[in-house]
Enzyme design. Structure first.
Site, PDB file in Angstrom:
ATOM      1  N   ASP A 138     -25.827  24.430  -0.374  1.00  0.00           N
ATOM      2  CA  ASP A 138     -24.930  23.864   0.634  1.00  0.00           C
ATOM      3  C   ASP A 138     -23.534  23.783   0.050  1.00  0.00           C
ATOM      4  O   ASP A 138     -23.350  23.900  -1.172  1.00  0.00           O
ATOM      5  CB  ASP A 138     -25.418  22.478   1.070  1.00  0.00           C
ATOM      6  CG  ASP A 138     -25.046  22.162   2.520  1.00  0.00           C
ATOM      7  OD1 ASP A 138     -24.179  22.862   3.071  1.00  0.00           O
ATOM      8  OD2 ASP A 138     -25.616  21.213   3.094  1.00  0.00           O
ATOM      9  N   GLY A 190     -28.556  12.449   3.363  1.00  0.00           N
ATOM     10  CA  GLY A 190     -29.666  12.363   4.306  1.00  0.00           C
ATOM     11  C   GLY A 190     -30.192  13.726   4.729  1.00  0.00           C
ATOM     12  O   GLY A 190     -31.403  13.977   4.720  1.00  0.00           O
ATOM     13  N   THR A 191     -29.291  14.632   5.079  1.00  0.00           N
ATOM     14  CA  THR A 191     -29.692  15.962   5.554  1.00  0.00           C
ATOM     15  C   THR A 191     -30.411  16.748   4.466  1.00  0.00           C
ATOM     16  O   THR A 191     -31.486  17.324   4.694  1.00  0.00           O
ATOM     17  CB  THR A 191     -28.453  16.748   6.037  1.00  0.00           C
ATOM     18  OG1 THR A 191     -27.871  16.060   7.140  1.00  0.00           O
ATOM     19  CG2 THR A 191     -28.833  18.149   6.459  1.00  0.00           C
ATOM     20  N   GLY A 219       0.779  -1.225   0.000  1.00  0.00           N
ATOM     21  CA  GLY A 219       0.000   0.000   0.000  1.00  0.00           C
ATOM     22  C   GLY A 219       0.814   1.281   0.000  1.00  0.00           C
ATOM     23  O   GLY A 219       0.252   2.369  -0.140  1.00  0.00           O
ATOM     24  N   GLU A 220       2.128   1.188   0.149  1.00  0.00           N
ATOM     25  CA  GLU A 220       2.956   2.387   0.087  1.00  0.00           C
ATOM     26  C   GLU A 220       2.900   2.997  -1.314  1.00  0.00           C
ATOM     27  O   GLU A 220       2.773   2.287  -2.317  1.00  0.00           O
ATOM     28  CB  GLU A 220       4.407   2.069   0.451  1.00  0.00           C
ATOM     29  CG  GLU A 220       4.607   1.682   1.903  1.00  0.00           C
ATOM     30  CD  GLU A 220       6.059   1.336   2.211  1.00  0.00           C
ATOM     31  OE1 GLU A 220       6.914   1.532   1.312  1.00  0.00           O
ATOM     32  OE2 GLU A 220       6.335   0.856   3.323  1.00  0.00           O
ATOM     33  N   LYS A 232     -32.460  22.487  11.653  1.00  0.00           N
ATOM     34  CA  LYS A 232     -32.350  21.053  11.921  1.00  0.00           C
ATOM     35  C   LYS A 232     -31.759  20.806  13.302  1.00  0.00           C
ATOM     36  O   LYS A 232     -30.952  21.588  13.796  1.00  0.00           O
ATOM     37  CB  LYS A 232     -31.490  20.369  10.860  1.00  0.00           C
ATOM     38  CG  LYS A 232     -30.026  20.810  10.825  1.00  0.00           C
ATOM     39  CD  LYS A 232     -29.287  20.107   9.704  1.00  0.00           C
ATOM     40  CE  LYS A 232     -27.802  20.511   9.693  1.00  0.00           C
ATOM     41  NZ  LYS A 232     -27.069  19.896   8.596  1.00  0.00           N
ATOM     42  N   ASP A 248     -29.340  24.735   6.928  1.00  0.00           N
ATOM     43  CA  ASP A 248     -29.072  24.815   8.371  1.00  0.00           C
ATOM     44  C   ASP A 248     -28.553  26.206   8.698  1.00  0.00           C
ATOM     45  O   ASP A 248     -28.294  27.027   7.812  1.00  0.00           O
ATOM     46  CB  ASP A 248     -28.083  23.733   8.829  1.00  0.00           C
ATOM     47  CG  ASP A 248     -26.778  23.768   8.052  1.00  0.00           C
ATOM     48  OD1 ASP A 248     -26.239  24.873   7.840  1.00  0.00           O
ATOM     49  OD2 ASP A 248     -26.289  22.706   7.651  1.00  0.00           O
ATOM     50  N   ARG A 290     -29.727  17.841  15.291  1.00  0.00           N
ATOM     51  CA  ARG A 290     -28.992  16.586  15.111  1.00  0.00           C
ATOM     52  C   ARG A 290     -29.006  15.736  16.381  1.00  0.00           C
ATOM     53  O   ARG A 290     -29.129  16.253  17.484  1.00  0.00           O
ATOM     54  CB  ARG A 290     -27.532  16.861  14.731  1.00  0.00           C
ATOM     55  CG  ARG A 290     -27.333  17.378  13.311  1.00  0.00           C
ATOM     56  CD  ARG A 290     -25.841  17.451  12.984  1.00  0.00           C
ATOM     57  NE  ARG A 290     -25.617  17.847  11.612  1.00  0.00           N
ATOM     58  CZ  ARG A 290     -25.621  17.025  10.576  1.00  0.00           C
ATOM     59  NH1 ARG A 290     -25.869  15.743  10.761  1.00  0.00           N
ATOM     60  NH2 ARG A 290     -25.393  17.457   9.361  1.00  0.00           N
ATOM     61  N   HIS A 333     -15.432  24.456   4.119  1.00  0.00           N
ATOM     62  CA  HIS A 333     -16.619  24.238   4.953  1.00  0.00           C
ATOM     63  C   HIS A 333     -16.869  25.433   5.870  1.00  0.00           C
ATOM     64  O   HIS A 333     -18.015  25.819   6.107  1.00  0.00           O
ATOM     65  CB  HIS A 333     -16.444  22.956   5.762  1.00  0.00           C
ATOM     66  CG  HIS A 333     -17.672  22.520   6.488  1.00  0.00           C
ATOM     67  ND1 HIS A 333     -18.851  22.210   5.852  1.00  0.00           N
ATOM     68  CD2 HIS A 333     -17.916  22.353   7.814  1.00  0.00           C
ATOM     69  CE1 HIS A 333     -19.764  21.866   6.739  1.00  0.00           C
ATOM     70  NE2 HIS A 333     -19.213  21.953   7.941  1.00  0.00           N
TER      71      HIS A 333
END
Length: 325
Positions: free
Chosen positions: A229, A236-237, A46-47, A201, A178, A203, A138
């Site tokens: 967003d 889901g949100t 995996g390296e 919302k 949100d 949570r 974000h």
């Protein structure tokens, strides 16, 4: 006379990891150059091994990698590539991260939690990055985690102009899914001349990606609602927010997001949703199973390419978005 004068000119080189090479090729085409050939492969354990096929000595190097799944592999590959450029005597290294991994972990909500977004910035700096160029973080404060210039690009003009051109603006309402997106949604409302609504919302603090209650604040009855967003992960949100809008009498719902992460059950949720259209940008590759008629993908390549050119020519990246002010 002491010293030596050089007559050499600045040189821009664009490099890409293996996570999302299609976007890098689009950016290179916009710039009128080619992506530097790179030899990269995984060892049996995996390296990751990386070697660039051209000299980068003295060049202004732009290294593009979007943190898609498997995210930890592509983050590590980008760090290795930064280290390779540093040891190849690159003049400068600008890391282009269309989607900045771990951006949701930007603060401590409870004790004994990490601030992984800060850790990412520290890793880039330690590896040798001089600058970060990214799209729709974000939260804005992540820019302060990196000890150097951060060019923060926005998808709002691209997404908003697309929606505004196809929807009757007199019936349009911009909706924040949100409280954290209200500021961005407000910019949308200003650009489109539309009213603003909010889906509040609540949570479940002990269950990831689980929302318990939605309440709509604002007038949405008979309106075409555009939910805005920064990212959609499991879906889901955003699908629950759309259902709340329909339950409050919305005529139609369009969902826009810069980053289509689209993990796990997202494919089924988007397919089964009453939302008429999902609009993303190509900061992340769209999974093959989500090539649906109601999914539209817009390209950020022209914006990224313009920003790269401004950085290379010591221009102003901010000037690309002055119209939003």
């Amino acid at each position: 006379m002491t010293g030596i004068k050089t007559t050499g000119e600045k040189k821009l080189m664009l490099f890409s990891g293996r996570a999302h090479p299609e976007l890098a090729e689009e950016v290179a085409k916009q710039l009128g150059i080619g992506v530097v050939p790179t030899k990269a492969f995984d060892f049996a354990n995996g390296e990751i091994y990386v070697r660039f096929q051209e000299s980068a000595r003295g060049a202004d190097c732009f290294l593009m990698q979007s943190h898609t799944a498997p995210i930890n592999k592509w983050v590590m590959e980008q760090l290795i590539m930064i280290d390779a450029l540093k040891r190849a005597s690159a003049r400068s290294i600008t890391v282009i991260v269309p989607f900045y991994g771990y951006a949701r972990q930007d603060k401590k909500h409870r004790g004994r939690e990490p601030i992984s977004a800060r850790l990412m910035a520290d890793l880039f700096k330690t590896a040798g990055a001089d600058r970060i160029l990214t799209v729709d973080l974000h939260t804005d404060q992540i820019q302060g985690f990196f000890d150097g210039p951060v060019d923060h690009l926005f998808a709002l003009p691209l997404l908003a102009d697309y929606v505004g051109a196809k929807v009757d603006r007199d019936k349009l309402t911009v909706v924040s899914p949100d409280a954290g997106r209200v500021r961005v949604a407000d910019r949308w409302a200003d650009r489109l001349g539309a009213p603003l609504a909010i889906v509040h919302k609540r949570r479940d603090p002990d269950v990831a990606n689980q929302v318990t209650v939605h309440e709509v604040v604002g007038h949405v009855e008979g309106r075409v609602c555009v939910l805005v967003d920064d990212m959609i992960d499991t879906g889901g949100t955003i699908c629950a927010a759309a259902d709340a809008l329909f339950a409050n009498g919305a005529e139609d719902v369009i969902v826009t997001a810069t980053h289509g992460v689209l993990s796990g059950p997202a494919a089924d949720r988007l397919k089964n949703s009453k939302v008429s259209e999902f609009v993303f940008t190509n900061t992340l590759p769209t999974p093959g199973e989500l090539e649906l008629d109601k999914i539209t993908v817009l390209s950020m390549a022209p914006t990224i390419a313009r920003a790269v050119r401004e950085v290379f020519e010591d221009g102003s990246v901010t000037s690309l978005f002055d119209e939003q002010a």
